[in-house]
Design a protein around this motif. Structure first.
Motif, PDB file in Angstrom:
ATOM      1  N   ILE A 180       0.772  -1.213   0.029  1.00  0.00           N
ATOM      2  CA  ILE A 180      -0.026  -0.108  -0.100  1.00  0.00           C
ATOM      3  C   ILE A 180       0.938   1.380   0.084  1.00  0.00           C
ATOM      4  CG2 ILE A 180      -1.691   1.379   1.404  1.00  0.00           C
ATOM      5  CD1 ILE A 180      -2.900  -1.340   2.192  1.00  0.00           C
ATOM      6  N   ASN A 181       1.897   1.378   0.853  1.00  0.00           N
ATOM      7  CA  ASN A 181       2.960   2.329   0.746  1.00  0.00           C
ATOM      8  C   ASN A 181       3.679   2.675  -0.688  1.00  0.00           C
ATOM      9  OD1 ASN A 181       2.315   3.327   3.411  1.00  0.00           O
ATOM     10  ND2 ASN A 181       3.843   1.821   4.496  1.00  0.00           N
ATOM     11  N   LEU A 182       4.027   1.458  -1.524  1.00  0.00           N
ATOM     12  CA  LEU A 182       4.381   1.546  -2.498  1.00  0.00           C
ATOM     13  C   LEU A 182       3.466   2.215  -3.635  1.00  0.00           C
ATOM     14  CD1 LEU A 182       6.265  -1.783  -3.032  1.00  0.00           C
ATOM     15  CD2 LEU A 182       7.260   0.367  -2.744  1.00  0.00           C
ATOM     16  N   ILE A 183       2.399   1.881  -3.384  1.00  0.00           N
ATOM     17  CA  ILE A 183       1.038   2.377  -4.154  1.00  0.00           C
ATOM     18  C   ILE A 183       0.790   3.906  -3.869  1.00  0.00           C
ATOM     19  CG2 ILE A 183      -1.149   2.172  -4.944  1.00  0.00           C
ATOM     20  CD1 ILE A 183      -1.107  -0.630  -4.394  1.00  0.00           C
ATOM     21  N   SER A 225       3.883   8.387   3.228  1.00  0.00           N
ATOM     22  CA  SER A 225       2.652   7.551   3.090  1.00  0.00           C
ATOM     23  C   SER A 225       2.860   6.637   4.321  1.00  0.00           C
ATOM     24  CB  SER A 225       3.055   6.578   1.856  1.00  0.00           C
ATOM     25  OG  SER A 225       2.002   5.575   1.670  1.00  0.00           O
ATOM     26  N   ALA A 226       3.916   6.050   4.676  1.00  0.00           N
ATOM     27  CA  ALA A 226       3.770   5.455   6.015  1.00  0.00           C
ATOM     28  C   ALA A 226       3.502   5.977   7.278  1.00  0.00           C
ATOM     29  CB  ALA A 226       5.252   4.632   5.963  1.00  0.00           C
ATOM     30  N   GLN A 227       3.742   7.372   7.198  1.00  0.00           N
ATOM     31  CA  GLN A 227       3.382   8.321   8.289  1.00  0.00           C
ATOM     32  C   GLN A 227       1.869   8.800   8.038  1.00  0.00           C
ATOM     33  OE1 GLN A 227       6.310  11.311   8.071  1.00  0.00           O
ATOM     34  NE2 GLN A 227       7.980   9.787   8.118  1.00  0.00           N
ATOM     35  N   THR A 228       1.614   8.792   6.894  1.00  0.00           N
ATOM     36  CA  THR A 228       0.068   9.143   6.803  1.00  0.00           C
ATOM     37  C   THR A 228      -1.098   8.037   7.069  1.00  0.00           C
ATOM     38  OG1 THR A 228       0.930  10.682   5.185  1.00  0.00           O
ATOM     39  CG2 THR A 228      -1.629   9.906   5.010  1.00  0.00           C
ATOM     40  N   ILE A 229      -0.481   6.714   6.498  1.00  0.00           N
ATOM     41  CA  ILE A 229      -1.538   5.556   6.603  1.00  0.00           C
ATOM     42  C   ILE A 229      -1.461   5.028   8.132  1.00  0.00           C
ATOM     43  CG2 ILE A 229      -0.130   3.567   6.361  1.00  0.00           C
ATOM     44  CD1 ILE A 229      -2.360   2.586   4.529  1.00  0.00           C
ATOM     45  N   THR A 230      -0.608   5.388   8.931  1.00  0.00           N
ATOM     46  CA  THR A 230      -0.441   5.080  10.414  1.00  0.00           C
ATOM     47  C   THR A 230      -1.157   6.358  11.119  1.00  0.00           C
ATOM     48  OG1 THR A 230       1.623   5.943  10.678  1.00  0.00           O
ATOM     49  CG2 THR A 230       1.284   3.370  10.250  1.00  0.00           C
ATOM     50  N   LEU A 243      -8.183   5.418   4.652  1.00  0.00           N
ATOM     51  CA  LEU A 243      -8.030   4.081   4.457  1.00  0.00           C
ATOM     52  C   LEU A 243      -7.183   3.234   5.415  1.00  0.00           C
ATOM     53  CD1 LEU A 243      -8.063   1.848   1.924  1.00  0.00           C
ATOM     54  CD2 LEU A 243      -5.726   2.446   1.553  1.00  0.00           C
ATOM     55  N   GLY A 244      -6.171   3.813   5.956  1.00  0.00           N
ATOM     56  CA  GLY A 244      -5.418   3.715   7.165  1.00  0.00           C
ATOM     57  C   GLY A 244      -6.431   3.262   8.303  1.00  0.00           C
ATOM     58  N   LEU A 249      -9.521   2.435   8.484  1.00  0.00           N
ATOM     59  CA  LEU A 249     -10.336   1.489   8.042  1.00  0.00           C
ATOM     60  C   LEU A 249      -9.635  -0.032   8.144  1.00  0.00           C
ATOM     61  CD1 LEU A 249     -12.729   2.908   5.667  1.00  0.00           C
ATOM     62  CD2 LEU A 249     -13.238   2.738   7.967  1.00  0.00           C
ATOM     63  N   SER A 250      -8.289   0.094   7.520  1.00  0.00           N
ATOM     64  CA  SER A 250      -7.573  -1.255   7.526  1.00  0.00           C
ATOM     65  C   SER A 250      -7.533  -1.677   9.073  1.00  0.00           C
ATOM     66  CB  SER A 250      -6.317  -0.862   7.026  1.00  0.00           C
ATOM     67  OG  SER A 250      -6.460  -0.355   5.569  1.00  0.00           O
ATOM     68  N   PHE A 251      -7.169  -0.667   9.794  1.00  0.00           N
ATOM     69  CA  PHE A 251      -6.830  -0.786  11.250  1.00  0.00           C
ATOM     70  C   PHE A 251      -8.052  -1.294  11.937  1.00  0.00           C
ATOM     71  CE2 PHE A 251      -6.470   1.037  15.353  1.00  0.00           C
ATOM     72  CZ  PHE A 251      -5.532  -0.183  15.966  1.00  0.00           C
ATOM     73  N   ALA A 252      -9.062  -0.885  11.560  1.00  0.00           N
ATOM     74  CA  ALA A 252     -10.214  -1.196  12.224  1.00  0.00           C
ATOM     75  C   ALA A 252     -10.645  -2.851  11.870  1.00  0.00           C
ATOM     76  CB  ALA A 252     -11.423  -0.777  11.702  1.00  0.00           C
ATOM     77  N   ILE A 253     -10.244  -3.119  10.631  1.00  0.00           N
ATOM     78  CA  ILE A 253     -10.484  -4.454  10.039  1.00  0.00           C
ATOM     79  C   ILE A 253      -9.338  -5.409  10.689  1.00  0.00           C
ATOM     80  CG2 ILE A 253     -10.050  -6.022   8.174  1.00  0.00           C
ATOM     81  CD1 ILE A 253     -11.298  -3.811   6.440  1.00  0.00           C
ATOM     82  N   ALA A 254      -7.930  -4.893  10.937  1.00  0.00           N
ATOM     83  CA  ALA A 254      -7.212  -5.700  11.590  1.00  0.00           C
ATOM     84  C   ALA A 254      -7.335  -5.968  13.084  1.00  0.00           C
ATOM     85  CB  ALA A 254      -5.797  -4.768  11.607  1.00  0.00           C
ATOM     86  N   THR A 255      -8.014  -5.046  13.740  1.00  0.00           N
ATOM     87  CA  THR A 255      -8.515  -5.084  14.964  1.00  0.00           C
ATOM     88  C   THR A 255      -9.261  -6.482  15.047  1.00  0.00           C
ATOM     89  OG1 THR A 255      -8.255  -2.729  15.493  1.00  0.00           O
ATOM     90  CG2 THR A 255      -9.667  -3.949  17.023  1.00  0.00           C
TER      91      THR A 255
END
Lengths: 314, 314, 314, 314
Positions: free
Chosen positions: A72-75, A109-114, A138-139, A141-147
């Motif tokens: 995701i960060n690469l994208i 990007s990593a600092q944004t998604i987290t 997106l970050g 929501l992904s984290f909600a899914i991971a939880t």
């Protein structure tokens, strides 16, 4: 658990369908999974993604999380690069190679998604700001899914029943009985444990496979505190009456065990399955009594792996 | 709950195994935990980490969270220090001692793992940025796990049944009965409560321990609204018939109680266990009636600790 | 599952009320939902918002999340704009159009609600700071709700039972039987599956609709491993005795199926419903045997869509 | 649900204790809560905090969250102020009043606990950094708890059964019957609904209150699709035989209803309770048939509030 009223129960009652199996099959894998592959509806419809994720191995899951994070960060770094590095404050442009610019955007990007957002790099124009706003949502929501996935894994009902490596034919009352032992590996309690034992055998003449119920002497225990020896008496009513180990091998017999219990930490009903193939049967043997020690505090200590131990009789 | 059909029930039906216990043991600890230590599969296989975390005391859990937080920050501060403090913007380098640099990186780590990211300190080079990207992902995942553990603790089924301190032998009909009382400590309701009472006694001659069912006059109540006096009539059918308190002490008797109820806030089936050893038995006594007051609004008020109270009968 | 003791069961036992239906109705929609619209208490009281969100389609849910995100940011950008753009550090004021100022505040809002907080834009005065503090709290709570909804969706019990497209009247023993087949689409197991089949028919004279139980040859299977052919023998005791397809169409018949099973990954009891209208009945037909292949590893392979296949008889 | 075998059931079987109630009491409040206040173990032991939070009203919960947020920020602002405002970068010190400094630290605290971290204000010394590291951890944990509480509220089993305002005595077969109606307010389905009806009456002579079971004509329905009229025939076996409304008022009668059903969206067993006092009884009345309309798509439309409607008979 469905009680089979008589021994003329056919395969329909077990739900294994109505086919003759010419080859040797094992209906339950050693880990208790039903050994059936279902297809015909497309990969997506035959798969339950959440189920796959909560039952995947922990190493696979970690690998999946890390590789998704990198991907995701690469994208997004690519998106930011396409928007133009000049739309980001805090990145040195003049003396940087294109790779270094891309890497700076990758870390942004990593600092944004987290939702870390140090802010030493920040979006300036509208396009960059929109992309960052999308990525941070997106970050989250992904984290909600991971939880959800991690909680699903943790709280998933587990039975952790251990079965003796072998199933024995032991002397019992005036005759003989099929016996195996189970125990609970973990420190939590399993209560109201209930066992259901079936045998699947091919008819040596017609090759038709039948699924028959094996009646148990005691089918339910209040606690699975130490060990439980499950006993099926081989008398005239038993479908095993008069059969030897070699006969069972010839019939490609599989003894299928279903145990249902309640894990009282979570009040969850848990299910455990196991099967023994005919070659795992030991004739003329008897389980060793489980060694128990009383500790100083009046507790009872056992070693659950002792359930495998048995003595061969003359 | 398994119904024991006759009084010749042996220990297998309870799942406590098949050993003679020469010493005095207590099968249930006062908190209702089964007093069995299981080993033999390595520490990891005999432990369920999630189960340990959701059933640990709140103070232990807080200590664990704080110490993990400090430890992880110490480790990442070390990583950042190894990468080199010059790779971080915003840290004064010239006049700082090595300790102060390490401390600055420690706080940077705390700001990264919580995804706080003030940004007055920020990573510059690739190595520092990679380490920060890893730490922020780790932070999110740890937090997802913490959410799961906290929710697991909260939503864990609780029964909070309180048992009278003593078990009495009281006059009952023309004879006597074993009686104890239970109540619900909390304001939520327990419905469809069901009790199962067993006695574990050693045979004074063979030293063999038997587990016998004690038949109850009423084994199920719709509500556990105030208190419930559970009664086992000591008649000819009772295994206690003709035994005195001293006989029960001699037999190392333990009265084991299993209560199953439904907590209707969560629709969860909850389980409560308790045991009385023979010395907690009081002969010739009778429970005091529970004091109830009708409030102005027509509600009924009780004090649950009153269930302990009894009168000795001359 | 309620056992209907005799065939004189009236509609009350099914809970479908006590009205004569003059028109043709379908009580179960093809997706198994009960075809009843309830009103009378206001929209809010007849709706369960959490239920709607966890059962909405994934595309609707994504649309809802994105549009809420945009809307909330538009609103807070408006609040910040009302507070005054001069109360925010990091926004160029002099050469900016009003739209650009609003857009900068919109992105600041997005960075605040996600708790991203780059900080290149930041609130200065008290009013701006209060609004940002409120927005970040709102962001965290919305995100907590989103986590709950996503977990609710994932962990929602699913049965994924597939029904044969048609219901057949096949030769059975000396007479005929109503037959349909079910299978499990997914790789997880359904155990202890239990079926309950009912027919809803109008009396052609009185137009009164009756709900009658159809007795099954086998109503429960241990595993739904491959396929399960559910059989109702049409003998003298059957309410279908002597009726042809045309009679059933005339009576606006609907065969209602309820299946209850346990998904053993989650230990959840799952429910599946289906109905066949009379025109989906095929007379003089017989299901094809399901093709099964044994794989090299001894597993059994099936294609679940094969359950639709049948042969017409002479 | 406990089946009371005979009508001599005493109060113990219901768990309401064994006291004579001299005043008029209502055992179930109109909202179905059991009207018993339990004390005696200290406030904390009689309260389940998680239970209180998930069953509190939404407005109370929002108020609690907002006031906690303000309080924690006030406290941490105090801590930061004690540490010294000079230990924070980005705060104007020279021309600020003490209140403005405190307010700046209050907003810094809000940005820290939400992990927003703009960074225009940031901690400089060790003491300030430690306090901020503690606050951000506290923020994450509080948020984890909030996620759990919100999910607990959402996923809490709800039955949403609506009861007719009155309970009627209607003509039934050759005699009369006690009748009331229930329906499901929401769009999700309740299946396998099961009712249990009891009456609590004082003996007019001894003042001793008895709890008696009322046998139902049909105690279970497969669907609660439209409405369900629950019927207790008043025949010789009924404890109501020969009693009029005035007799029931004199006996302070309360009809207690327990309904158990399965909400099939969540596969949760849900419980609903209701009670009617004698003055809510209507003699010589009959419920109006529920109006149902068939929609164009073949669905059935009902208005659930119609279950209250009845006709008085001559």
């Amino acid at each position: 658990m469905a009680k089979v009223k008589n021994n003329q129960s056919d395969e329909r009652e077990l739900g294994f369908g109505s086919k003759n199996y010419s080859e040797s099959v094992r209906f339950l894998r050693p880990d208790g999974q039903v050994n059936v592959k279902r297809s015909g509806m497309g990969w997506l419809n035959n798969t339950d993604i959440f189920h796959s994720l909560i039952s995947a191995s922990i190493s696979k899951l970690i690998l999946l999380i890390i590789s998704s994070y990198i991907l995701i960060n690469l994208i997004f770094a690519g998106v930011y690069y396409a928007v133009g590095v000049e739309n980001f404050g805090g990145i040195e442009i003049e003396d940087s190679s294109e790779l270094n610019k891309y890497l700076a955007l990758f870390f942004f990007s990593a600092q944004t998604i987290t939702t870390l957002g140090y802010g030493h790099i920040y979006p300036i124009g509208n396009a960059a700001s929109i992309a960052a706003a999308v990525e941070s949502l997106l970050g989250l929501l992904s984290f909600a899914i991971a939880t959800g996935i991690l909680y699903g894994r943790f709280s998933r009902p587990k039975s952790d029943i251990i079965y003796s490596k072998n199933i024995l034919i032991s002397p019992y009352k005036d005759g003989a009985a099929l016996m195996f032992r189970v125990s609970n590996k973990k420190q939590y309690e399993l209560i109201e444990s209930e066992a259901n034992v079936l045998i699947s055998m091919s008819d040596p003449h017609t090759n038709k496979r039948a699924f028959l119920n094996l009646k148990l002497e005691i089918a339910k225990v209040n606690f699975l505190a130490m060990s439980w020896t499950i006993v099926h008496a081989i008398n005239e009513e038993s479908p095993l009456f008069g059969l030897k180990k070699d006969d069972l091998i010839l019939r490609d017999a599989e003894i299928i065990i279903l145990i249902k219990a309640i894990n009282d930490t979570y009040s969850q009903t848990v299910y455990s399955r196991h099967s023994y193939k005919a070659h795992e049967l030991i004739e003329h043997a008897k389980f060793k009594a489980l060694k128990t020690e009383a500790t100083a505090e009046g507790a009872v200590k056992i070693s659950v792996t002792d359930i495998h131990l048995f003595d061969l009789l003359n």
